[in-house]
Design a protein around this motif. Structure first.
Motif, short mmCIF file in Angstrom:
data_model
loop_
_atom_site.label_atom_id
_atom_site.label_comp_id
_atom_site.label_asym_id
_atom_site.label_seq_id
_atom_site.Cartn_x
_atom_site.Cartn_y
_atom_site.Cartn_z
N THR A 10 46.39 16.52 25.82
CA THR A 10 46.43 15.40 26.77
C THR A 10 46.20 15.91 28.18
N VAL A 11 45.38 15.19 28.91
CA VAL A 11 45.15 15.46 30.33
C VAL A 11 45.60 14.21 31.08
N VAL A 12 46.39 14.40 32.13
CA VAL A 12 46.92 13.28 32.91
C VAL A 12 46.53 13.45 34.37
N GLN A 31 37.38 16.21 30.75
CA GLN A 31 36.87 16.09 29.38
C GLN A 31 36.66 17.46 28.75
N ARG A 32 36.19 18.40 29.54
CA ARG A 32 35.92 19.74 29.02
C ARG A 32 37.19 20.42 28.54
N VAL A 33 38.28 20.27 29.29
CA VAL A 33 39.51 20.97 28.91
C VAL A 33 40.34 20.22 27.89
N CYS A 34 40.01 18.96 27.63
CA CYS A 34 40.73 18.15 26.64
C CYS A 34 40.13 18.39 25.25
N ILE A 40 42.96 11.37 27.54
CA ILE A 40 42.89 11.53 28.99
C ILE A 40 43.51 10.26 29.57
N LEU A 41 44.62 10.42 30.26
CA LEU A 41 45.38 9.30 30.79
C LEU A 41 45.22 9.27 32.31
N LEU A 42 44.72 8.15 32.81
CA LEU A 42 44.48 8.01 34.24
C LEU A 42 45.19 6.78 34.78
N PHE A 43 45.84 6.94 35.89
CA PHE A 43 46.40 5.81 36.64
C PHE A 43 45.85 5.97 38.05
#
Length: 108
Positions: A10-12, A31-34, A40-43
């Motif tokens: 997970t990437v936040v 995206q590359r590191v996930c 991938i969670l974005l707020f």
């Protein structure tokens, strides 16, 4: 980012696309590191579709960036779409001022 490819489940990122010098590149790095199938969670916050607020954000964008490092008139959902990320869900509020995005790495 100094991480290996496919490193994280997970990437936040919160309230950050407005500060990246190159948001497209930053989203591609997420995206590359996930890991494939990871999340991938974005707020984020961005330009409101409410005319008065959106115009104010456009008017103040450069000065705001100089003062606090934030371009408040960016379009986070559009940036994510343009990055090739697969969007699983997106929800906005306050006239698109706040956006929650759940994505997965694209197939680039």
């Amino acid at each position: 980012m100094p991480f290996e490819t496919d490193q994280f489940d997970t990437v936040v990122s919160t309230l950050a696309t407005c500060t990246f010098p190159d948001p497209a590149q930053a989203l591609k790095e997420m995206q590359r590191v996930c890991k494939p199938g990871g999340s991938i969670l974005l707020f984020e916050h961005g330009k409101s579709r409410w005319p008065v607020l959106g115009k104010l954000q456009d008017k103040r964008a450069k000065k705001n960036a100089e003062i606090v490092g934030c371009y408040g008139n960016r379009l986070p959902l559009q940036l994510v779409q343009d990055s090739g990320m697969h969007i699983q869900s997106a929800r906005s509020s306050y006239g698109d001022f706040l956006v929650e995005i759940v994505g997965q790495p694209g197939n680039e």
